[in-house]
Design an enzyme around this catalytic site. Structure first.
Site, short mmCIF file in Angstrom:
data_model
loop_
_atom_site.label_atom_id
_atom_site.label_comp_id
_atom_site.label_asym_id
_atom_site.label_seq_id
_atom_site.Cartn_x
_atom_site.Cartn_y
_atom_site.Cartn_z
N ARG A 6 0.86 -1.19 0.00
CA ARG A 6 0.00 0.00 0.00
C ARG A 6 0.89 1.23 0.00
O ARG A 6 1.68 1.43 0.93
CB ARG A 6 -0.91 0.00 1.25
CG ARG A 6 -1.72 1.26 1.39
CD ARG A 6 -2.70 1.21 2.57
NE ARG A 6 -3.35 2.51 2.67
CZ ARG A 6 -3.22 3.35 3.71
NH1 ARG A 6 -2.51 3.02 4.77
NH2 ARG A 6 -3.81 4.51 3.69
N HIS B 24 -2.88 10.97 0.99
CA HIS B 24 -2.29 10.77 2.32
C HIS B 24 -1.65 12.11 2.73
O HIS B 24 -0.47 12.19 3.00
CB HIS B 24 -1.27 9.62 2.28
CG HIS B 24 -1.01 8.98 3.61
ND1 HIS B 24 -1.16 7.63 3.85
CD2 HIS B 24 -0.61 9.50 4.80
CE1 HIS B 24 -0.84 7.35 5.10
NE2 HIS B 24 -0.51 8.47 5.71
N GLU C 119 -7.15 8.50 6.73
CA GLU C 119 -7.37 9.11 8.05
C GLU C 119 -7.89 10.54 8.02
O GLU C 119 -7.19 11.47 8.42
CB GLU C 119 -6.08 9.06 8.88
CG GLU C 119 -5.66 7.67 9.24
CD GLU C 119 -4.57 7.62 10.31
OE1 GLU C 119 -4.25 8.66 10.90
OE2 GLU C 119 -4.06 6.52 10.56
N ASN D 276 -7.06 1.75 9.76
CA ASN D 276 -5.75 1.88 10.39
C ASN D 276 -5.95 1.66 11.89
O ASN D 276 -6.76 2.36 12.51
CB ASN D 276 -5.17 3.28 10.17
CG ASN D 276 -4.86 3.58 8.71
OD1 ASN D 276 -5.06 2.72 7.85
ND2 ASN D 276 -4.36 4.76 8.45
N TYR E 155 -4.13 1.35 15.58
CA TYR E 155 -2.91 1.52 16.37
C TYR E 155 -3.14 1.35 17.87
O TYR E 155 -2.37 0.71 18.55
CB TYR E 155 -2.31 2.92 16.12
CG TYR E 155 -1.61 3.04 14.79
CD1 TYR E 155 -0.29 2.65 14.66
CD2 TYR E 155 -2.28 3.51 13.67
CE1 TYR E 155 0.36 2.73 13.43
CE2 TYR E 155 -1.63 3.61 12.44
CZ TYR E 155 -0.31 3.22 12.33
OH TYR E 155 0.33 3.29 11.13
N GLU F 8 -3.30 -0.13 8.11
CA GLU F 8 -2.06 0.20 8.83
C GLU F 8 -2.14 -0.40 10.22
O GLU F 8 -3.21 -0.44 10.84
CB GLU F 8 -1.87 1.71 9.02
CG GLU F 8 -1.48 2.45 7.78
CD GLU F 8 -1.29 3.95 8.01
OE1 GLU F 8 -0.95 4.36 9.15
OE2 GLU F 8 -1.49 4.71 7.05
C1 GBH Z 1 -0.92 6.97 10.89
O1 GBH Z 1 -1.52 7.84 11.80
C2 GBH Z 1 -0.62 7.64 9.57
O2 GBH Z 1 -1.53 7.27 8.57
C3 GBH Z 1 0.79 7.42 9.10
O3 GBH Z 1 1.09 8.33 8.08
C4 GBH Z 1 1.72 7.53 10.27
O4 GBH Z 1 3.06 7.50 9.87
C5 GBH Z 1 1.42 6.38 11.19
O5 GBH Z 1 0.09 6.31 11.51
C6 GBH Z 1 2.22 6.39 12.47
O6 GBH Z 1 1.89 7.49 13.25
O7 GBH Z 1 -1.10 14.70 18.74
O8 GBH Z 1 0.98 13.73 19.47
O9 GBH Z 1 -1.11 12.98 20.44
C7 GBH Z 1 -1.59 7.29 13.09
C8 GBH Z 1 -2.66 7.85 13.94
C9 GBH Z 1 -3.46 9.58 15.28
C10 GBH Z 1 -1.13 9.08 15.32
C11 GBH Z 1 -3.17 10.88 15.97
C12 GBH Z 1 -0.85 10.37 16.04
C13 GBH Z 1 -1.86 12.04 17.53
C14 GBH Z 1 -0.47 12.28 18.03
N1 GBH Z 1 -2.32 9.11 14.54
N2 GBH Z 1 -1.99 10.78 16.81
S1 GBH Z 1 -0.43 13.53 19.25
#
Ligand code: GBH
Length: 500
Positions: free
Chosen positions: A129, A173, A219, A345, A347, A406
């Protein structure tokens, strides 16, 4: 005395250590001194494994992949007629990126894509992807396409296919052409939604002979909030709530317009869907009442994205009050255009939910200060998120096809004395999340594939190069790629089609 079940588990764990040992011994130097590891010999002893393995495998044909995005890996920001994006502007603005880096060179994927395809092959992945940089294709956002705009993606797609790896393309993106920010105020205007649909149609018409799966927008939730609400991402705006909700509406509209545009321009059979980081709502304790409450929380807390995309209406609670977005009935029909799949995605758990006798029907537990986190402080490990998010999406919105677009974690990734990065924290994270994904698929949650974020270390937005998410370490001075131990873990998992 041990019960039958416990005995079985104990036996299984013995087999696991023997197998793991054999696997490690066979994989000298991680077996991944890439790209020569493409031959990917894995431990043969699994052939003789008894039934437990059969029950813990992923479905036959489960698609294993990795993910990246254009601005985070490509570099080459001034090559072949690419126009500037809002991320070029933002990263070059002092005070925005923690280590003062930019994506100017990033992981130099633009020039090293052939080597990178070999890295994917060494893992045994069958899908990749990536995202397409809109300003490469339309440097001004709209109008005349750059004649060389798709050359790189044509080369990349051909290289992937020649190596048996299916291309999955994300159209947005976050690297909006700066020209659209300047002309229309970017996503504050629905002109940008329309421009996104036109660009998507152009790309789909030219790539859909080889690219069978397109993701519209990556996202919504993050770039609307971080980019337009708190100014931590490009374009660095801090809009009041009503305007922020309007931006969110234009993004959802852009998604829907793009779905329709792709259907009109792509080859028959092209599949399209979003890639969303849903606000994840986990039952704090798995009781029927809490599960029901978590489902309600899911709908409510994803009102501006998944809910409107999948239901064609905003929940009443979202529309109550003065900050509601302005929209037409036709907008809602466009936004909810039928999809082929939903990309998720996954996490971190955003909320642990408890059923409650209040108006909403649930309470969100505050996170205790002692809750653990990975290297990135926002990344709290909650493996069950990987079970509940796809399960909720399938159940609440009757979605029949899901990809995990993701999942992964950053780590400190310090090389040991022998030079190897023994990222057992990443392996711990992945093992536990994948076990929960397997739990989901074994119960029939329709997840067809998984894209690990990320193939290699890259430009992590506001965190610059300080958060590394790759299976492959990248030395950003020399651009040398080397496999971390987690690359072996993933390769072994793919080979077994079961968590290693
Ligand atoms: C994804 O976002 C993205 O799609 C990707 O580009 C990125 O590299 C990857 O994940 C890893 O981060 O304001 O400091 O509390 C992940 C989801 C949600 C992560 C919001 C960061 C807030 C950080 N994101 N989150 S903060």
């Amino acid at each position: 005395m041990a019960t039958r079940l416990q005995t079985r588990e104990m036996m299984a764990s013995n087999q696991f250590s023997r197998r793991q040992f054999a696997g490690l011994a066979a994989a000298s130097a991680l077996g991944l001194s890439a790209p020569s590891a493409a031959s990917g010999q894995t431990d043969r002893s699994r052939k003789s494994e008894p039934k437990r393995r059969a029950r813990s495998t992923f479905p036959k044909g489960f698609l294993w992949g990795t993910a990246t995005s254009s601005y985070q890996v490509e570099g080459a920001v001034n090559e072949d007629g690419r126009g500037p994006s809002i991320w070029d502007r933002f990263a070059h603005t002092p005070g925005t990126i923690s280590d003062r880096s930019t994506g100017d060179t990033a992981s130099d994927h633009f020039h090293r894509y052939k080597e990178d395809v070999q890295l994917m092959k060494a893992l045994g992945t069958k899908a990749y992807r990536f995202s397409i940089a809109w300003p490469r294709v339309f440097p001004e956002g709209t109008g005349s396409p750059n004649p060389k705009g798709l050359d790189f993606y044509n080369r990349l797609v051909d290289e992937l296919l020649a190596n048996g790896i299916a291309p999955f393309a994300t159209l947005y993106h976050w690297d909006l052409p700066q020209a659209l920010q300047d002309r229309f105020g970017g996503w504050t205007s629905r002109d940008t939604s329309k421009a996104f649909a036109d660009y998507s149609a152009y790309v789909a018409a030219r790539l859909s002979d080889r690219v069978k799966h397109f993701f519209t927008i990556n996202e919504c939730s993050r770039f609307v909030h971080l980019g337009h609400g708190i100014g931590a991402d490009a374009p660095g705006l801090k809009l009041p709530q009503a305007e922020l909700n309007q931006v969110r509406h234009h993004v959802a509209l852009g998604h829907g317009m793009a779905v329709r545009a792709i259907r009109a321009s792509a080859r028959a059979g092209t599949k399209v869907g979003p890639a969303e980081n849903a606000v994840s709502c986990i039952p704090a304790i798995e009781t029927p009442a809490n599960i029901r409450a978590a489902e309600m929380a899911m709908r409510e807390l994803n009102a501006g994205y998944l809910t409107v995309i999948l239901e064609g209406k905003y929940p009443d609670t979202y529309l109550a009050g003065k900050d509601a977005p302005k929209f037409t009935a036709e907008d809602l029909r466009i936004i909810s255009s039928p999809l082929d799949f939903v990309g998720l995605n996954v996490y971190t758990p955003d909320h642990y939910v408890i059923a409650a006798e209040n108006e909403r029907g649930f309470t969100l537990a505050p996170f205790p200060a002692s809750f653990p986190h990975m290297k990135a402080t926002w990344l709290r490990p909650g493996p069950e998120t990987m079970y509940w998010v796809p399960r909720h999406v399938a159940k609440v919105w009757n979605v029949k096809s899901i990809y995990i677009t993701e999942n992964g974690t950053s780590g400190s990734d310090q090389p040991a004395a022998d030079g190897t990065i023994y990222d057992v924290d990443r392996i711990m994270y992945l093992r536990n999340y994948l076990a929960q994904l397997q739990r989901a698929t074994s119960e029939g949650v329709p997840v067809s594939g998984y894209f690990l974020w990320s193939l290699m270390d890259n430009f992590e937005w506001g965190d610059g190069f300080e958060q590394r998410f790759g299976l492959y370490h990248v030395d950003f001075e020399t651009q040398r790629r080397s496999p971390k131990l987690s690359a072996s873990f993933y390769r072994e998992t793919i080979a077994r089609n079961a968590v290693a």
